[in-house]
Design an enzyme around this catalytic site. Structure first.
Site, PDB file in Angstrom:
ATOM      1  N   HIS A  98      13.684 -22.204 -19.523  1.00 14.14           N
ATOM      2  CA  HIS A  98      13.719 -23.637 -19.976  1.00 14.14           C
ATOM      3  C   HIS A  98      14.597 -24.241 -18.886  1.00 14.14           C
ATOM      4  O   HIS A  98      15.691 -23.846 -18.406  1.00 14.14           O
ATOM      5  CB  HIS A  98      14.211 -23.854 -21.407  1.00 14.14           C
ATOM      6  N   HIS A 100      17.030 -27.497 -18.156  1.00 18.71           N
ATOM      7  CA  HIS A 100      18.060 -28.350 -18.906  1.00 18.71           C
ATOM      8  C   HIS A 100      18.101 -29.576 -18.179  1.00 18.71           C
ATOM      9  O   HIS A 100      18.349 -29.925 -16.837  1.00 18.71           O
ATOM     10  CB  HIS A 100      19.440 -27.821 -19.021  1.00 18.71           C
TER      11      HIS A 100
HETATM   12  P1  5GP Z   1      20.566 -21.267 -22.567  1.00 22.45           P
HETATM   13  O1  5GP Z   1      21.584 -20.906 -22.769  1.00 22.45           O
HETATM   14  O2  5GP Z   1      19.486 -20.040 -22.647  1.00 22.45           O
HETATM   15  O3  5GP Z   1      20.198 -21.812 -21.150  1.00 22.45           O
HETATM   16  O4  5GP Z   1      20.208 -22.566 -23.407  1.00 22.45           O
HETATM   17  C1  5GP Z   1      19.537 -22.274 -24.687  1.00 22.45           C
HETATM   18  C2  5GP Z   1      19.636 -23.994 -25.228  1.00 22.45           C
HETATM   19  O5  5GP Z   1      18.721 -24.008 -26.260  1.00 22.45           O
HETATM   20  C3  5GP Z   1      21.189 -24.258 -25.888  1.00 22.45           C
HETATM   21  O6  5GP Z   1      21.462 -25.416 -24.903  1.00 22.45           O
HETATM   22  C4  5GP Z   1      20.779 -24.338 -27.041  1.00 22.45           C
HETATM   23  O7  5GP Z   1      21.647 -25.514 -27.695  1.00 22.45           O
HETATM   24  C5  5GP Z   1      19.392 -24.631 -27.318  1.00 22.45           C
HETATM   25  N1  5GP Z   1      18.845 -24.319 -28.639  1.00 22.45           N
HETATM   26  C6  5GP Z   1      18.935 -22.929 -29.377  1.00 22.45           C
HETATM   27  N2  5GP Z   1      18.095 -23.025 -30.334  1.00 22.45           N
HETATM   28  C7  5GP Z   1      17.279 -24.128 -30.445  1.00 22.45           C
HETATM   29  C8  5GP Z   1      16.669 -24.700 -31.571  1.00 22.45           C
HETATM   30  O8  5GP Z   1      16.300 -23.866 -32.396  1.00 22.45           O
HETATM   31  N3  5GP Z   1      16.472 -25.895 -31.387  1.00 22.45           N
HETATM   32  C9  5GP Z   1      16.731 -26.529 -30.211  1.00 22.45           C
HETATM   33  N4  5GP Z   1      16.165 -27.947 -30.267  1.00 22.45           N
HETATM   34  N5  5GP Z   1      17.538 -26.297 -29.179  1.00 22.45           N
HETATM   35  C10 5GP Z   1      17.910 -25.054 -29.295  1.00 22.45           C
END
Ligand code: 5GP
Length: 139
Positions: A98, A100
């Site tokens: 993903h 950001h």
């Molecule tokens: P990572 O730390 O893996 O780069 O970021 C994961 C992101 O996914 C985080 O910013 C978190 O807030 C977001 N996230 C996690 N679970 C969910 C969810 O169920 N729905 C949405 N919309 N975002 C999520």
């Protein structure tokens, strides 16, 4: 077991979806770092950027390229930080690639991408040459 993001793509978990096409999908982050914080993903599950096939990577970048100015405009941002946490050691929590898109505002108190590393190394010229060669020979 599918990732939470696959469950969002499938419509099993609600999300504020802002864009979708055949291969990519985008929705607002549930814990936004700024208004408009958006996640862009491939519909199919790949854990890391290294796992994404070339054609999907091209589609993913095309969606990011399309959404960045749109997100900035939607929340009247001055800039965006656009980044992937690629792997657990880099802070990736959801094992589904993903991107950001984090809107940034003049004086928002946040840092640049240079702030993500811990202690920065002091590398000699020969070490830099070796690293550059190691990358170049693997491309
Ligand atoms: P990572 O730390 O893996 O780069 O970021 C994961 C992101 O996914 C985080 O910013 C978190 O807030 C977001 N996230 C996690 N679970 C969910 C969810 O169920 N729905 C949405 N919309 N975002 C999520």
């Amino acid at each position: 077991m599918s990732t939470i993001f696959s469950q969002i793509v499938a419509g099993d978990i609600p999300a504020r979806v802002v864009y979708e096409d055949e291969t990519t999908f985008a929705f607002l982050d549930a814990n936004p770092l700024a208004p408009g914080h958006t996640l862009v993903i491939p519909r199919d599950e790949y854990e890391r950027l290294n796992d994404v096939p070339d054609d999907v990577a091209a589609d993913l970048y095309a969606t990011i390229h399309r959404l960045v100015p749109v997100v900035e405009d939607a929340v009247d941002a001055d800039a965006t930080t656009v980044a992937f946490n690629n792997g657990e050691a880099a802070g990736q929590e959801v094992p589904h690639v993903h991107c950001h898109i984090v809107p940034r505002f003049d004086g928002d108190g946040g840092g640049p991408i240079h702030a993500v590393a811990g202690e920065t190394p002091d590398l000699e010229d020969d070490e830099l040459d070796e690293i550059a060669a190691a990358i170049d020979e693997r491309v």
